[in-house]
Design a protein around this motif. Structure first.
Motif, mmCIF file in Angstrom:
data_model
loop_
_atom_site.group_PDB
_atom_site.id
_atom_site.type_symbol
_atom_site.label_atom_id
_atom_site.label_comp_id
_atom_site.label_asym_id
_atom_site.label_seq_id
_atom_site.Cartn_x
_atom_site.Cartn_y
_atom_site.Cartn_z
ATOM 1 N N UNK A 100 -8.224 -2.929 -11.946
ATOM 2 C CA UNK A 100 -6.891 -3.357 -11.541
ATOM 3 C C UNK A 100 -6.922 -3.929 -10.135
ATOM 4 N N UNK A 101 -6.131 -4.960 -9.933
ATOM 5 C CA UNK A 101 -5.985 -5.512 -8.601
ATOM 6 C C UNK A 101 -4.968 -4.730 -7.800
ATOM 7 N N UNK A 102 -4.859 -5.049 -6.528
ATOM 8 C CA UNK A 102 -3.992 -4.305 -5.615
ATOM 9 C C UNK A 102 -2.525 -4.412 -6.033
ATOM 10 N N UNK A 103 -2.088 -5.613 -6.412
ATOM 11 C CA UNK A 103 -0.690 -5.808 -6.761
ATOM 12 C C UNK A 103 -0.315 -5.026 -8.010
ATOM 13 N N UNK A 104 -1.175 -5.094 -9.040
ATOM 14 C CA UNK A 104 -0.890 -4.375 -10.281
ATOM 15 C C UNK A 104 -0.898 -2.871 -10.058
ATOM 16 N N UNK A 105 -1.862 -2.386 -9.278
ATOM 17 C CA UNK A 105 -1.929 -0.954 -8.994
ATOM 18 C C UNK A 105 -0.682 -0.486 -8.251
ATOM 19 N N UNK A 106 -0.172 -1.322 -7.356
ATOM 20 C CA UNK A 106 1.025 -0.963 -6.604
ATOM 21 C C UNK A 106 2.242 -0.875 -7.506
ATOM 22 N N UNK A 107 2.293 -1.710 -8.554
ATOM 23 C CA UNK A 107 3.400 -1.656 -9.505
ATOM 24 C C UNK A 107 3.254 -0.461 -10.440
ATOM 25 N N UNK A 108 2.021 -0.155 -10.834
ATOM 26 C CA UNK A 108 1.761 0.901 -11.813
ATOM 27 C C UNK A 108 1.945 2.299 -11.230
#
Length: 337
Positions: A22-30
């Motif tokens: 996972x990238x940083x943006x997706x991890x931040x949303x998840x």
């Protein structure tokens, strides 16, 4: 290692990114969504809503899962609603909660696949009652059952085995007999899915919330009288870990103990039944055309003395006899139990 942000499709559902971190943006949303779920009571609430025949529950239903006050329960629900996990609908004075459409499949998969895997992955001397290699055992069971039910797709048989295992594992009260119970429960569900009503035996489903007292007693009494002449099922919307001890003693006397373990209520059990009987405990079943519904106002054996349990069993005995006389007029019933 390559990282990638999961692309979001126009319908709001994330596309798969198998093989990538996972990238940083997706991890931040998840992370906030997972954090909103990361509480035992919240997971149980999601499980209860997911397993409910109507796919929804009100605060009063969910408050029964815990000794916490209703305002505290409402707070937990608010956290999950604000995270987008739950949708709400007000009907009259009650607010009903359901899984948000965006998350429904993901949450259901988490509860039915990930949860039992975690439960059964902790193996070794320190966990003697947990069962290893759940996926392999379930795949083997599915292959065996697929041969018994050739009209059903293999994928459906496997999914039924996994769902049955997950539903029983949530109560965590079966212990070493979990896979044997799963095999029995999955076979019942597949029989229900393939039932041909034309010329088949009558089928009765007894339902109470925990499937640990009244419904177990009624089912055991019906089996003792009808034998193979009637197909008898029992289930509950929130199954307990085990049958109430006072009820278990009566079941042992009736000789039906091997079949007596709490099971979750499923749509296929309701659809296959000719008669669905609730036990005056507020359980709600899906309304299926052609199915006859009755509600028996029966005392709760969990709150009764030994003499009280015997009285409840006698009450159920009379009701079951009347039901069987109606469903199977040619069945010879003994004068006394």
């Amino acid at each position: 290692m390559t990282t990638i942000d999961v692309p979001i499709a126009s319908d709001g559902v994330a596309s798969p990114a198998t093989g990538f971190a996972l990238g940083e943006e997706t991890a931040a949303v998840l992370a906030p969504v997972l954090k909103a779920m990361a509480d035992p009571l919240r997971l149980r609430m999601l499980s209860h809503i997911s397993a409910s025949p109507s796919a929804e529950a009100c605060v009063c239903d969910l408050a029964e899962l815990t000794e916490l006050s209703q305002p505290t329960v409402s707070h937990h629900l608010k956290v999950m609603r604000e995270a987008g996990l739950l949708a709400t609908q007000r009907r009259g004075t009650w607010v009903w909660y359901s899984l948000a459409p965006t998350y429904r499949d993901a949450v259901t998969h988490l509860l039915s696949s990930f949860a039992p895997t975690v439960v059964t992955s902790r193996c070794g001397p320190e966990h003697p009652h947990e069962v290893p290699e759940a996926d392999e055992e379930l795949a083997t069971l599915a292959k065996d059952l697929a041969r018994e039910f050739p009209a059903l797709p293999d994928e459906l048989v496997l999914a039924t085995c996994r769902e049955s295992f997950a539903g029983l594992a949530r109560s965590a009260g079966i212990g070493d007999g979990l896979f044997a119970a799963t095999a029995q429960f999955a076979r019942q569900r597949l029989e229900d899915l393939t039932r041909d009503r034309t010329g088949s035996r009558p089928q009765v489903l007894f339902v109470c919330v925990q499937n640990a007292g009244r419904s177990q007693l009624a089912a055991a009494i019906a089996r003792s009288y009808a034998g193979d002449a009637v197909v008898v099922r029992s289930a509950g919307s929130t199954p307990a870990a085990q049958v109430h001890p006072g009820v278990q003693a009566v079941l042992d006397d009736l000789g039906t103990a091997p079949e007596a373990f709490p099971k979750p209520l499923t749509d296929d059990a309701v659809r296959a039944a000719d008669v669905v009987i609730t036990m005056g405990c507020g359980d709600v079943c899906p309304i299926v055309p052609g199915v006859r519904y009755e509600d028996w106002q029966v005392g709760d054996p969990a709150l009764a003395s030994e003499a009280g349990v015997a009285a409840i069993a006698e009450d159920l005995d009379n009701r079951v006899r009347a039901l069987l006389e109606d469903l199977t007029p040619d069945l010879a019933l003994p004068t006394t139990q």
